[in-house]
Write a protein that holds these residues in place. Structure first.
Motif, PDB file in Angstrom:
ATOM      1  N   PRO A  74       0.819  -1.219   0.000  1.00  0.00           N
ATOM      2  CA  PRO A  74       0.000   0.000   0.000  1.00  0.00           C
ATOM      3  C   PRO A  74       0.852   1.268   0.000  1.00  0.00           C
ATOM      4  CG  PRO A  74      -0.854  -1.555   1.608  1.00  0.00           C
ATOM      5  CD  PRO A  74       0.464  -2.101   1.120  1.00  0.00           C
ATOM      6  N   ARG A  78       1.253   4.292  -2.962  1.00  0.00           N
ATOM      7  CA  ARG A  78       1.013   5.722  -2.724  1.00  0.00           C
ATOM      8  C   ARG A  78       2.018   6.598  -3.469  1.00  0.00           C
ATOM      9  NH1 ARG A  78      -0.330   5.718   3.772  1.00  0.00           N
ATOM     10  NH2 ARG A  78      -1.978   4.154   3.630  1.00  0.00           N
ATOM     11  N   ILE A 105      -6.439   8.692   1.892  1.00  0.00           N
ATOM     12  CA  ILE A 105      -5.716   7.462   2.230  1.00  0.00           C
ATOM     13  C   ILE A 105      -4.405   7.773   2.935  1.00  0.00           C
ATOM     14  CG2 ILE A 105      -4.424   5.555   1.139  1.00  0.00           C
ATOM     15  CD1 ILE A 105      -6.844   5.329  -0.807  1.00  0.00           C
ATOM     16  N   GLY A 107      -3.953  10.424   4.667  1.00  0.00           N
ATOM     17  CA  GLY A 107      -4.238  11.232   5.861  1.00  0.00           C
ATOM     18  C   GLY A 107      -3.846  12.689   5.682  1.00  0.00           C
TER      19      GLY A 107
ATOM     20  N   ASN B   2      -1.442  13.870  13.054  1.00  0.00           N
ATOM     21  CA  ASN B   2      -2.486  14.602  12.344  1.00  0.00           C
ATOM     22  C   ASN B   2      -3.119  13.740  11.260  1.00  0.00           C
ATOM     23  OD1 ASN B   2      -2.419  16.909  13.810  1.00  0.00           O
ATOM     24  ND2 ASN B   2      -1.005  17.982  12.445  1.00  0.00           N
ATOM     25  N   ALA B   3      -2.237  12.967  10.570  1.00  0.00           N
ATOM     26  CA  ALA B   3      -2.736  12.093   9.506  1.00  0.00           C
ATOM     27  C   ALA B   3      -3.672  11.038  10.089  1.00  0.00           C
ATOM     28  CB  ALA B   3      -1.560  11.426   8.805  1.00  0.00           C
ATOM     29  N   ALA B   6      -6.872  12.670  10.986  1.00  0.00           N
ATOM     30  CA  ALA B   6      -7.617  13.009   9.767  1.00  0.00           C
ATOM     31  C   ALA B   6      -8.311  11.768   9.220  1.00  0.00           C
ATOM     32  CB  ALA B   6      -6.675  13.587   8.724  1.00  0.00           C
ATOM     33  N   GLN B   7      -7.633  10.617   9.289  1.00  0.00           N
ATOM     34  CA  GLN B   7      -8.240   9.387   8.768  1.00  0.00           C
ATOM     35  C   GLN B   7      -9.423   8.950   9.633  1.00  0.00           C
ATOM     36  OE1 GLN B   7      -4.928   6.701   8.322  1.00  0.00           O
ATOM     37  NE2 GLN B   7      -4.654   7.325   6.199  1.00  0.00           N
ATOM     38  N   ARG B   9     -11.263  10.986  11.433  1.00  0.00           N
ATOM     39  CA  ARG B   9     -12.326  11.966  11.200  1.00  0.00           C
ATOM     40  C   ARG B   9     -13.072  11.607   9.913  1.00  0.00           C
ATOM     41  NH1 ARG B   9      -9.774  16.957  12.408  1.00  0.00           N
ATOM     42  NH2 ARG B   9      -8.864  16.879  10.348  1.00  0.00           N
ATOM     43  N   ARG B  10     -12.301  11.230   8.888  1.00  0.00           N
ATOM     44  CA  ARG B  10     -12.908  10.866   7.610  1.00  0.00           C
ATOM     45  C   ARG B  10     -13.798   9.636   7.775  1.00  0.00           C
ATOM     46  NH1 ARG B  10     -12.209   6.835   4.215  1.00  0.00           N
ATOM     47  NH2 ARG B  10     -12.794   7.147   2.057  1.00  0.00           N
ATOM     48  N   LEU B  14     -17.749   9.480   7.119  1.00  0.00           N
ATOM     49  CA  LEU B  14     -18.288   8.512   6.162  1.00  0.00           C
ATOM     50  C   LEU B  14     -19.384   7.669   6.806  1.00  0.00           C
ATOM     51  CD1 LEU B  14     -17.194   8.224   3.282  1.00  0.00           C
ATOM     52  CD2 LEU B  14     -15.997   6.168   4.010  1.00  0.00           C
ATOM     53  N   ALA B 213      -4.538   2.094  -0.145  1.00  0.00           N
ATOM     54  CA  ALA B 213      -5.180   2.018   1.171  1.00  0.00           C
ATOM     55  C   ALA B 213      -4.693   0.782   1.925  1.00  0.00           C
ATOM     56  CB  ALA B 213      -6.699   1.950   1.004  1.00  0.00           C
ATOM     57  N   THR B 214      -4.421   0.948   3.192  1.00  0.00           N
ATOM     58  CA  THR B 214      -4.028  -0.190   4.031  1.00  0.00           C
ATOM     59  C   THR B 214      -5.306  -0.894   4.509  1.00  0.00           C
ATOM     60  OG1 THR B 214      -4.084   1.231   5.958  1.00  0.00           O
ATOM     61  CG2 THR B 214      -1.939   0.952   4.901  1.00  0.00           C
ATOM     62  N   PHE B 217      -7.168   1.334   6.929  1.00  0.00           N
ATOM     63  CA  PHE B 217      -7.958   2.408   6.310  1.00  0.00           C
ATOM     64  C   PHE B 217      -9.303   1.872   5.826  1.00  0.00           C
ATOM     65  CE2 PHE B 217      -9.383   4.824   2.649  1.00  0.00           C
ATOM     66  CZ  PHE B 217      -9.280   6.133   3.099  1.00  0.00           C
TER      67      PHE B 217
END
Lengths: 238, 306
Positions: A74, A78, A105, A107, B2-3, B6-7, B9-10, B14, B213-214, B217
């Motif tokens: 993954p 990216r 994806i 972040g 933060n990332a 953010a994930q 939050r997304r 969703l 995407a992992t 995710f």
């Protein structure tokens, strides 16, 4: 950047899509993989993206052996921008949300992400259509949307599978022009196509496959596409 | 960091959007889970309230020793000494026959009737509290004391409570068994509904995988959906149980009024309600995790087969 060594691919039904292909694509190249239908172009591209795994041999992208890096796949993807022949868009999401997906994806912060999305849409001429659903776009626009999604996270490698398929010459050249503009800023571009006419203007390196084997390759990099790459002949000779 | 935020939050956004997109279906899914949890919850509440009514465990450990009518004060003192020295006795209290009669008059408002008796018919007695709460130990103490001189009768005051307690133990086991079976059902319901959501979003999952995407995710929105569905089901179960307790109390009020007493079932305490919601959210999460993992493993095996 990409190194394939004696790569073979046999599908479960026994069909050999690729037979001992060895080739290298350097950083910053614009390479075109061509050949007749069933020659193995798309398979080669899928191996480079780790969408499929080689049966024999090794595929290295950025020095990383794809088969040995399943968990890291993954993260490798990216760094790649993928453009699909069938677009693979999310038809229940807006244009904006489709392009934002790679940023989600990774972040990426939403506010900065929105700027990136608009920049990518501007690059492919779709700015102003953010709220539209992909189904309302023409085939050429959907392909451009697919390109915007592929480049929004600023990958160092673009892999495009038949990006000009089903497009008329004007639209096809527009797509090639967009790909060329990324190549000019240092992005490595690998395109699988049998539409060499549209690509003539970018003078790519041409790698021709026939029945899963490397058949013909343009000698120098950046030299014009040869009109004499005889795909029908390839089908006969190999 | 933060990332990561953010994930999350997304994923939450969703999940919220998907719930908003099909509110009726989601409500019915939560209702199914709520009803499934309500059944063991009501059994648990019944057991808790009956246990409270039974006066709980220390009532089981009381033995009344009624002395013979001709027992003297000296003989009563000897029994008191034996009780003091006995390891199986936690405490005891002497109830003189006059005190017992006074108590009888006051408690049951039958003073006129008692005054009409030629003499006090009640014996002297000891109320003994056993050190052990085990029915076997209490019965052994009762049996031993009944053989002491001048003890006319040794009675386990709350034998009924012991029987009730045994019944409650059985009901507790039933509640646990039923709870386990319905927890498995909740897991299956969540597994199934999240499985359907995965099928509906298969394209998105595949595209996401293709562009990096992992598993984490892809899992995240489904896990949130499972948690929300489980927690909503748990909250509904608590609400249903609350309504049932309210209804039972309405019925009990009338019955208790006939006996001149007050009787009310106790609702689920806030802490227990939170535990129910948390547990069902956890089951929702687990069901979702199993469903997504199964799908991802299938996709991985397809990649291996390509």
């Amino acid at each position: 950047m990409i190194a394939l060594e004696r790569v073979g691919k046999r599908y479960p039904n026994g069909f050999d899509a690729l037979k001992s292909v060895t080739l290298a694509i350097d950083t910053g190249e614009f390479a075109v993989i061509t050949g007749h239908s069933g020659a193995g172009k798309s398979t080669l591209l899928k191996l480079m993206a780790g969408i499929e795994m080689a049966t024999t041999g090794t595929v290295r992208v950025n020095g990383q052996d794809i088969a040995g890096a399943r968990r890291a796949l993954p993260f490798l993807r990216r760094k790649i921008g993928l453009i699909f022949q069938d677009h693979k868009l999310l038809y229940d999401r807006s244009v904006f949300d489709n392009v934002r997906l790679p940023l989600d994806i990774t972040g990426f912060p939403p506010r900065d992400g929105a700027k990136r999305v608009r920049a990518a849409l501007d690059k492919v001429g779709l700015l102003g259509r953010e709220r539209a659903l992909p189904i309302t776009l023409s085939g050429g626009e959907q392909q451009r949307l697919c390109i915007a999604r592929a480049i929004v996270h600023r990958p160092s490698l673009l892999l495009a599978d038949e990006p000009t398929a089903n497009l008329d010459l004007d639209y096809a050249q527009e797509i090639v022009g967009i790909l060329s503009s990324f190549h000019q800023v240092g992005v490595t571009v690998v395109v699988s196509t049998h539409d060499l006419v549209s690509l003539r203007m970018v003078r790519p390196r041409v790698i021709a496959l026939a029945r899963g084997a490397l058949w013909q390759e343009s000698e120098g990099r950046g030299e014009p596409v040869r009109d004499d790459v005889d795909l029908d002949g390839a089908r006969v000779e190999s | 960091m933060n990332a990561w935020l953010a994930q999350h939050r997304r994923a939450l956004t969703l999940t919220g959007r998907q719930i908003a997109a099909s509110p009726v279906a989601r409500t019915f899914q939560a209702l199914v889970i709520g009803v499934a949890i309500t059944l063991p919850l009501l059994l648990y509440l019944t057991v808790q309230n009956l246990a409270r009514l039974a006066g709980q465990s220390d009532a089981d450990a009381r033995i009344a020793l009624y002395l013979a009518a001709d027992a003297t004060a000296k003989e009563a003192a000897a029994i008191s000494t034996r009780l003091d020295a006995h390891a199986g006795v936690a405490g005891h209290r002497f109830v003189a026959r006059d005190e017992a009669l006074r108590d009888l008059k006051q408690r049951h408002d039958i003073a006129d009737l008692v005054d009409a008796l030629p003499k006090n018919p009640l014996p002297d007695a000891f109320v003994v509290r056993a050190a052990s709460l085990r029915p076997g130990d209490i019965e052994a103490l009762r049996s031993e004391a009944s053989a002491w001189p001048k003890v006319a009768l040794a009675q386990l005051d709350s034998a009924w409570a012991a029987r009730l307690d045994a019944g409650l133990d059985l009901a507790r086991s039933l509640a646990l068994g039923l709870g386990t079976v319905l927890a498995a059902a909740l897991l299956a319901v969540t597994f199934n509904t999240i499985g359907l959501q995965i099928v509906n979003r298969r394209e998105e999952i595949e595209v996401s995988r293709l562009i990096g995407a992992t598993h984490g995710f892809i899992r995240r929105p489904f896990l949130y959906a499972g948690v929300v569905q489980g927690a909503a089901g748990g909250a509904l179960a608590c609400a249903f149980a609350g309504v049932c307790v309210f209804w039972v109390n309405e019925q009990l009020r009338g019955v208790a009024a006939l006996y001149g007493t007050e009787l009310a079932a106790r609702a689920l305490p806030a802490g227990d309600a939170l535990a129910v919601i948390g547990f069902s959210a956890l089951l929702g999460w687990l069901g979702a995790w199993l469903a997504v993992t199964r799908h991802l493993l299938r996709l991985d095996s397809q990649l291996d087969a390509r």
